[in-house]
Write an enzyme that holds these catalytic residues in place. Structure first.
Site, PDB file in Angstrom:
ATOM      1  N   SER A 186      49.378  35.826  46.948  1.00 37.66           N
ATOM      2  CA  SER A 186      49.986  36.431  45.752  1.00 37.66           C
ATOM      3  C   SER A 186      51.418  36.850  46.058  1.00 37.66           C
ATOM      4  CB  SER A 186      49.203  37.685  45.357  1.00 37.66           C
ATOM      5  OG  SER A 186      49.842  38.370  44.297  1.00 37.66           O
ATOM      6  N   TYR A 199      44.499  45.878  47.123  1.00 36.62           N
ATOM      7  CA  TYR A 199      44.664  44.454  46.802  1.00 36.62           C
ATOM      8  C   TYR A 199      45.870  43.857  47.538  1.00 36.62           C
ATOM      9  CZ  TYR A 199      45.598  40.338  43.842  1.00 36.62           C
ATOM     10  OH  TYR A 199      45.851  39.079  43.374  1.00 36.62           O
TER      11      TYR A 199
HETATM   12  P1  NAD Z   1      39.962  35.116  37.423  1.00 36.60           P
HETATM   13  O1  NAD Z   1      39.342  36.419  37.077  1.00 36.60           O
HETATM   14  O2  NAD Z   1      39.926  34.066  36.388  1.00 36.60           O
HETATM   15  O3  NAD Z   1      39.370  34.553  38.763  1.00 36.60           O
HETATM   16  C1  NAD Z   1      38.951  35.388  39.812  1.00 36.60           C
HETATM   17  C2  NAD Z   1      37.556  34.958  40.188  1.00 36.60           C
HETATM   18  O4  NAD Z   1      37.154  35.668  41.350  1.00 36.60           O
HETATM   19  C3  NAD Z   1      36.513  35.275  39.139  1.00 36.60           C
HETATM   20  O5  NAD Z   1      36.382  34.245  38.194  1.00 36.60           O
HETATM   21  C4  NAD Z   1      35.259  35.447  39.970  1.00 36.60           C
HETATM   22  O6  NAD Z   1      34.448  34.295  39.898  1.00 36.60           O
HETATM   23  C5  NAD Z   1      35.771  35.599  41.393  1.00 36.60           C
HETATM   24  N1  NAD Z   1      35.176  36.781  42.029  1.00 36.60           N
HETATM   25  C6  NAD Z   1      35.562  38.062  41.925  1.00 36.60           C
HETATM   26  N2  NAD Z   1      34.723  38.843  42.637  1.00 36.60           N
HETATM   27  C7  NAD Z   1      33.802  38.022  43.200  1.00 36.60           C
HETATM   28  C8  NAD Z   1      32.682  38.231  44.033  1.00 36.60           C
HETATM   29  N3  NAD Z   1      32.324  39.443  44.464  1.00 36.60           N
HETATM   30  N4  NAD Z   1      31.955  37.153  44.404  1.00 36.60           N
HETATM   31  C9  NAD Z   1      32.279  35.910  43.961  1.00 36.60           C
HETATM   32  N5  NAD Z   1      33.334  35.657  43.185  1.00 36.60           N
HETATM   33  C10 NAD Z   1      34.083  36.707  42.805  1.00 36.60           C
HETATM   34  O7  NAD Z   1      41.474  35.466  37.807  1.00 36.60           O
HETATM   35  P2  NAD Z   1      42.631  34.626  38.532  1.00 36.60           P
HETATM   36  O8  NAD Z   1      43.851  35.376  38.235  1.00 36.60           O
HETATM   37  O9  NAD Z   1      42.546  33.200  38.224  1.00 36.60           O
HETATM   38  O10 NAD Z   1      42.317  34.869  40.073  1.00 36.60           O
HETATM   39  C11 NAD Z   1      42.275  33.826  41.020  1.00 36.60           C
HETATM   40  C12 NAD Z   1      43.025  34.206  42.281  1.00 36.60           C
HETATM   41  O11 NAD Z   1      44.410  34.304  41.988  1.00 36.60           O
HETATM   42  C13 NAD Z   1      42.627  35.541  42.897  1.00 36.60           C
HETATM   43  O12 NAD Z   1      42.542  35.408  44.298  1.00 36.60           O
HETATM   44  C14 NAD Z   1      43.790  36.442  42.532  1.00 36.60           C
HETATM   45  O13 NAD Z   1      43.943  37.479  43.465  1.00 36.60           O
HETATM   46  C15 NAD Z   1      44.920  35.457  42.605  1.00 36.60           C
HETATM   47  N6  NAD Z   1      46.131  35.882  41.905  1.00 36.60           N
HETATM   48  C16 NAD Z   1      46.121  36.075  40.564  1.00 36.60           C
HETATM   49  C17 NAD Z   1      47.281  36.515  39.933  1.00 36.60           C
HETATM   50  C18 NAD Z   1      47.340  36.734  38.442  1.00 36.60           C
HETATM   51  O14 NAD Z   1      48.332  37.284  37.954  1.00 36.60           O
HETATM   52  N7  NAD Z   1      46.351  36.349  37.671  1.00 36.60           N
HETATM   53  C19 NAD Z   1      48.444  36.752  40.676  1.00 36.60           C
HETATM   54  C20 NAD Z   1      48.408  36.540  42.051  1.00 36.60           C
HETATM   55  C21 NAD Z   1      47.250  36.117  42.650  1.00 36.60           C
END
Ligand code: NAD
Ligand code: MG
Length: 297
Positions: A186, A199
């Protein structure tokens, strides 16, 4: 989609309605529903015959990667939490619509034993494993360290960091030469927000893990890289990842991006494809930022 477009207006620039779901949230209940490339991603055979496990593959960035992998010719297993079954069912249909095999593996990544079961199942049902896209993540904003419960601290580290060690450890005996591991870090792993104390530390850890593992596995012909997203419109953000007051101007106000809007998951898919494919044969130990222009260094 046109071949040339102003990135500032390519996706919605409207204010997002405030909306809250309990974590992990389902994206089919969001307004607007995140764009994971369902209608736009076009494949060109870059991953023909490949076998991918995508954690967090039900929604958001993981879903965009899973759809793109299937359209590039890979069979795909996805992991998610049981509460996200409705999103996962949609992804299964999308993968199968490409004539590829879809394997659904619900379960909690904070449980070490489950990580091993997940890998075993993905490997046996796909008949092998050569792409690990580790996208799942947990994010809960807490403004004051005094209010950060130890339980949240532990879970965030278990899901975001420990599960990477557990999954890779379980998968290594199966991964052939040429396999690719892609972690998800991230912008928070470079320029951390004050309200994401747990986080952001996990995202710094993922960057260290990725760089270190890439050096350890280079001898085996396995590459390891990371994608570092900026503010992307996903269920993570509306289920406690941001305080509700940040939702309307997410990606535009707090946090502010030079491109002036939140990103959509679809905008990350091609990098997950690139890092999985042989096109990135000379790339390992690298962090790819997709941040709407936010600085990472
Ligand atoms: P999202 O909520 O669509 O996806 C995150 C997924 O993590 C969930 O769908 C869930 O299946 C999984 N998850 C959470 N806790 C879990 C657990 N205990 N066991 C199994 N699965 C679990 O959101 P996203 O934004 O697509 O997130 C994907 C990745 O991107 C993450 O690692 C997040 O940290 C990273 N990220 C997101 C952003 C943003 O702004 N959305 C920014 C930087 C990094
Ligand atoms: Mg989800």
């Amino acid at each position: 989609m046109a071949n040339i477009q102003n990135p500032r207006t390519q996706y919605t620039t409207e204010e997002f309605p405030k909306q809250y779901q309990e974590a992990p949230g389902v994206q089919n209940q969001m307004t607007p529903v995140p764009d994971c490339g369902e209608k736009t991603y076009k494949g060109s055979g870059k991953l023909e015959g490949r076998k991918a496990l995508v954690t967090g593959g039900d929604s958001g960035i993981g879903r965009a990667a899973a759809i793109a992998y299937a359209r590039e010719g890979a069979d795909v297993a996805i992991n998610y939490l049981p509460a996200e079954q409705s999103d996962a069912d949609e992804v299964k249909q999308l993968i199968e619509a490409e004539g590829r095999k879809a394997v659904l593996i619900p379960g909690d990544l904070s449980d070490e034993a489950f990580n091993k079961e997940m890998v075993e199942k993905a490997n046996s049902e796909l008949g092998g494993l050569d792409i690990l896209a580790l996208v799942a993540g947990k994010q809960q904003a807490v403004k004051d360290i005094a209010d950060l419960p130890t339980e949240q601290l532990e879970k965030t580290f278990q899901v975001n960091v420990y599960s990477m060690y557990w999954t890779v450890k379980a998968a290594l005996p199966y991964l052939p030469e040429g396999a690719s591991i892609i972690t998800t870090s991230s912008v928070e792993g470079f320029d951390p927000s004050p309200m994401l104390l747990d986080y952001s530390a996990t995202k710094f850890a993922i960057i260290g893990f990725t760089k270190s593992l890439s050096k350890q596995l280079a001898d085996k012909g396995i590459r390891v890289n990371s994608v570092a997203p900026g503010p992307i419109w996903t269920a993570l953000q509306i289920s406690g990842g941001q305080p509700q007051e940040n939702i309307p101007e997410f990606g535009k106000g707090t946090p502010e991006t030079p491109i002036g809007r939140a990103g959509q998951p679809a905008e990350l898919a091609s990098v997950y494809v690139f890092l999985a494919s042989i096109e990135s044969s000379y790339v390992t130990g690298q962090i790819y930022s997709i941040t709407g222009g936010m600085t990472t260094a």
